[in-house]
Design a protein around this motif. Sequence first.
Motif, PDB file in Angstrom:
ATOM      1  N   LYS A   1       8.931  11.518   2.700  1.00  0.00           N
ATOM      2  CA  LYS A   1       9.535  11.919   1.273  1.00  0.00           C
ATOM      3  C   LYS A   1      10.057  10.668   1.081  1.00  0.00           C
ATOM      4  CE  LYS A   1      12.228  15.313  -0.903  1.00  0.00           C
ATOM      5  NZ  LYS A   1      13.306  16.437  -0.634  1.00  0.00           N
ATOM      6  N   TYR A   2       9.844  10.342  -0.300  1.00  0.00           N
ATOM      7  CA  TYR A   2      10.729   9.007  -0.872  1.00  0.00           C
ATOM      8  C   TYR A   2      11.971   9.719  -1.450  1.00  0.00           C
ATOM      9  CZ  TYR A   2       6.308   6.516  -1.205  1.00  0.00           C
ATOM     10  OH  TYR A   2       5.103   5.964  -0.935  1.00  0.00           O
ATOM     11  N   ASP A   3      13.234   8.942  -1.318  1.00  0.00           N
ATOM     12  CA  ASP A   3      14.379   9.289  -2.126  1.00  0.00           C
ATOM     13  C   ASP A   3      14.213   9.576  -3.452  1.00  0.00           C
ATOM     14  OD1 ASP A   3      15.865   9.370   0.620  1.00  0.00           O
ATOM     15  OD2 ASP A   3      16.039   7.345   0.446  1.00  0.00           O
ATOM     16  N   THR A   4      13.415   8.352  -4.065  1.00  0.00           N
ATOM     17  CA  THR A   4      13.275   8.629  -5.343  1.00  0.00           C
ATOM     18  C   THR A   4      11.917   8.372  -5.599  1.00  0.00           C
ATOM     19  OG1 THR A   4      13.703   6.466  -5.809  1.00  0.00           O
ATOM     20  CG2 THR A   4      15.718   8.019  -6.261  1.00  0.00           C
ATOM     21  N   CYS A   5      11.303   8.484  -6.981  1.00  0.00           N
ATOM     22  CA  CYS A   5       9.870   8.086  -7.205  1.00  0.00           C
ATOM     23  C   CYS A   5       9.761   6.429  -7.271  1.00  0.00           C
ATOM     24  CB  CYS A   5       9.720   8.572  -8.627  1.00  0.00           C
ATOM     25  SG  CYS A   5       8.103   8.072  -9.357  1.00  0.00           S
ATOM     26  N   PRO A   6       8.644   5.839  -6.446  1.00  0.00           N
ATOM     27  CA  PRO A   6       8.509   4.825  -6.092  1.00  0.00           C
ATOM     28  C   PRO A   6       8.122   4.054  -7.523  1.00  0.00           C
ATOM     29  CG  PRO A   6       6.847   6.011  -5.124  1.00  0.00           C
ATOM     30  CD  PRO A   6       7.610   7.088  -5.630  1.00  0.00           C
TER      31      PRO A   6
END
Length: 133
Positions: A116-121
């Motif tokens: 899972k990314y911390d924020t949208c790439p």
Amino acid sequence: MGLPKKIIYYDDVCVLCNNFIKWVVSQDKNKLLKLSPIGGENYSKLALNNPQVKDIDSVIYENEEGLFYRGEAIRKIIHDLSTSKTLDLASQLTPLFLLNIYYNLVAKYRYKIFGKYDTCPPLPSEWKDRFLP
């Protein structure tokens, strides 16, 4: 007369979902499909008129026929892309209950398996016209 609406709503912090979106963009040579993150402005508008989507932890696909979730959404996306007749036929011949079982299993463990990314790439600049806020 404009083109029919075709929007994929997806989990923008999910690594698997982002890879699926990259695949969709690579296959959608005619740029017919738009993309919108779940939780974004466009999704919020959709949820206002369709309260049932708030409880769905799934890819959501909207086209001229309506709203689709889970395995049926993937099936419709593949069909609307119409780039791989073999993949389209396989998804059409697979019973929907089996697609949903597989989809639900992958969706349940997607963060554990794929991350899972911390924020949208950030999006490549050439994709900006494909995405809705």
